[in-house]
Design a protein around this motif. Structure first.
Motif, short mmCIF file in Angstrom:
data_model
loop_
_atom_site.label_atom_id
_atom_site.label_comp_id
_atom_site.label_asym_id
_atom_site.label_seq_id
_atom_site.Cartn_x
_atom_site.Cartn_y
_atom_site.Cartn_z
N ALA A 26 -7.56 31.12 -34.16
CA ALA A 26 -7.98 32.10 -35.16
C ALA A 26 -6.90 32.37 -36.21
O ALA A 26 -7.22 32.79 -37.33
CB ALA A 26 -8.38 33.41 -34.49
N ASP A 27 -5.67 32.16 -35.86
CA ASP A 27 -4.57 32.52 -36.75
C ASP A 27 -3.94 31.27 -37.36
O ASP A 27 -3.51 30.37 -36.65
CB ASP A 27 -3.51 33.31 -35.99
CG ASP A 27 -4.04 34.64 -35.49
OD1 ASP A 27 -4.86 35.24 -36.20
OD2 ASP A 27 -3.62 35.07 -34.40
N GLY A 28 -3.87 31.26 -38.67
CA GLY A 28 -3.28 30.13 -39.38
C GLY A 28 -1.82 30.34 -39.74
O GLY A 28 -1.20 29.45 -40.31
N ALA A 29 -1.27 31.50 -39.42
CA ALA A 29 0.11 31.79 -39.81
C ALA A 29 0.88 32.35 -38.62
O ALA A 29 0.34 33.12 -37.82
CB ALA A 29 0.14 32.80 -40.96
N GLU A 91 24.42 33.95 -28.75
CA GLU A 91 23.26 34.14 -27.89
C GLU A 91 22.23 34.98 -28.63
O GLU A 91 22.57 35.88 -29.40
CB GLU A 91 23.64 34.82 -26.58
CG GLU A 91 24.36 33.92 -25.62
CD GLU A 91 24.52 34.57 -24.25
OE1 GLU A 91 23.74 34.24 -23.35
OE2 GLU A 91 25.43 35.41 -24.11
N GLU A 92 20.95 34.69 -28.38
CA GLU A 92 19.87 35.44 -29.01
C GLU A 92 19.75 36.83 -28.41
O GLU A 92 19.84 37.01 -27.20
CB GLU A 92 18.53 34.71 -28.88
CG GLU A 92 18.43 33.45 -29.69
CD GLU A 92 18.92 32.21 -28.96
OE1 GLU A 92 19.24 32.30 -27.76
OE2 GLU A 92 19.00 31.15 -29.60
N ILE A 93 19.54 37.79 -29.31
CA ILE A 93 19.36 39.19 -28.91
C ILE A 93 17.89 39.58 -28.95
O ILE A 93 17.38 40.26 -28.06
CB ILE A 93 20.12 40.14 -29.88
CG1 ILE A 93 21.59 39.82 -29.92
CG2 ILE A 93 19.89 41.60 -29.49
CD1 ILE A 93 22.34 40.54 -31.02
N VAL A 94 17.19 39.15 -30.00
CA VAL A 94 15.83 39.62 -30.22
C VAL A 94 14.96 38.49 -30.77
O VAL A 94 15.42 37.64 -31.53
CB VAL A 94 15.82 40.84 -31.17
CG1 VAL A 94 16.36 40.49 -32.55
CG2 VAL A 94 14.43 41.46 -31.28
N PHE A 95 13.70 38.51 -30.35
CA PHE A 95 12.69 37.60 -30.88
C PHE A 95 11.50 38.45 -31.30
O PHE A 95 10.99 39.24 -30.51
CB PHE A 95 12.24 36.60 -29.81
CG PHE A 95 11.12 35.71 -30.27
CD1 PHE A 95 11.39 34.48 -30.84
CD2 PHE A 95 9.79 36.10 -30.14
CE1 PHE A 95 10.36 33.64 -31.27
CE2 PHE A 95 8.75 35.28 -30.57
CZ PHE A 95 9.04 34.05 -31.13
N VAL A 96 11.09 38.29 -32.55
CA VAL A 96 9.86 38.91 -33.04
C VAL A 96 9.00 37.78 -33.58
O VAL A 96 9.42 37.04 -34.47
CB VAL A 96 10.12 39.95 -34.15
CG1 VAL A 96 8.79 40.49 -34.69
CG2 VAL A 96 10.99 41.07 -33.65
N GLY A 97 7.82 37.63 -33.03
CA GLY A 97 6.87 36.63 -33.49
C GLY A 97 5.52 37.27 -33.73
O GLY A 97 5.05 38.07 -32.92
N VAL A 98 4.93 36.94 -34.87
CA VAL A 98 3.67 37.56 -35.29
C VAL A 98 2.73 36.47 -35.79
O VAL A 98 3.14 35.62 -36.58
CB VAL A 98 3.92 38.58 -36.42
CG1 VAL A 98 2.62 39.17 -36.93
CG2 VAL A 98 4.86 39.67 -35.96
N THR A 99 1.48 36.50 -35.33
CA THR A 99 0.48 35.60 -35.89
C THR A 99 -0.57 36.41 -36.64
O THR A 99 -0.80 37.58 -36.34
CB THR A 99 -0.22 34.75 -34.82
OG1 THR A 99 -1.03 35.58 -33.99
CG2 THR A 99 0.79 33.97 -33.98
N SER A 100 -1.18 35.76 -37.61
CA SER A 100 -2.20 36.39 -38.43
C SER A 100 -3.02 35.28 -39.08
O SER A 100 -2.56 34.14 -39.19
CB SER A 100 -1.53 37.24 -39.53
OG SER A 100 -2.50 37.83 -40.37
N PRO A 101 -4.23 35.61 -39.54
CA PRO A 101 -4.98 34.61 -40.28
C PRO A 101 -4.28 34.18 -41.57
O PRO A 101 -4.50 33.07 -42.04
CB PRO A 101 -6.31 35.30 -40.59
CG PRO A 101 -6.46 36.33 -39.53
CD PRO A 101 -5.04 36.81 -39.25
#
Length: 155
Positions: A26-29, A91-101
């Motif tokens: 459903a999400d293209g982005a 080292e990684e502290i934070v990951f934010v991932g968002v999907t949307s159309p």
């Protein structure tokens, strides 16, 4: 649909991205932000840092930030994963991932979540800094006016 997690183990960025995309037609982005430990901050060399939080309160704050982002943009999936405990440089502290159309919503929501997280989430950061003489000491990192200014753009 949302994954909000605070833990001490290293982040697996590839797995987080895969989870956002798995069976998601459903999400293209997809927009993502990964923050990592820098080796220099506030005029000093940084050897590592430790993040502390208040369990329960932190997750509640992160859920509220994500819920607010969902109220502003049409979002599919949101993964917000934050480390606590000791970490080394790079080292990684934070990951934010968002999907949307649509990409505009994904980009905006990802930035918005990070801007809110930097100013509102109850995390406390203590850096290990190296002085010119080679000695190490710890210092608590203060809130930055620039982070607050970024948040005010969303008002």
């Amino acid at each position: 649909m949302d994954r909000i997690d605070v833990h001490e183990t290293p982040l697996d960025v590839a797995a987080e991205y895969a989870a956002l995309q798995k069976a998601n037609t459903a999400d293209g982005a997809c927009a993502m932000f990964v923050g990592s430990v820098r080796d220099f901050n506030a005029g000093s060399a940084v050897g590592g840092l430790a993040l502390e939080h208040y369990p329960g309160m932190t997750e509640k704050s992160l859920r509220a930030i994500v819920a607010d982002a969902r109220g502003r943009w049409p979002l599919g999936r949101v993964n917000l994963v934050h480390r606590v405990g000791p970490m080394q440089v790079n080292e990684e502290i934070v990951f934010v991932g968002v999907t949307s159309p649509h990409r505009q919503a994904a980009f905006a929501a990802c930035q918005y979540i990070m801007d809110r997280l930097k100013t509102e989430a109850p995390f406390w950061k203590c850096e290990t800094v190296r002085r010119a003489c080679g000695a190490e000491e710890e210092r608590w990192v203060e809130a930055r006016a620039s982070d607050q200014a970024e948040l005010e753009k969303w008002a």
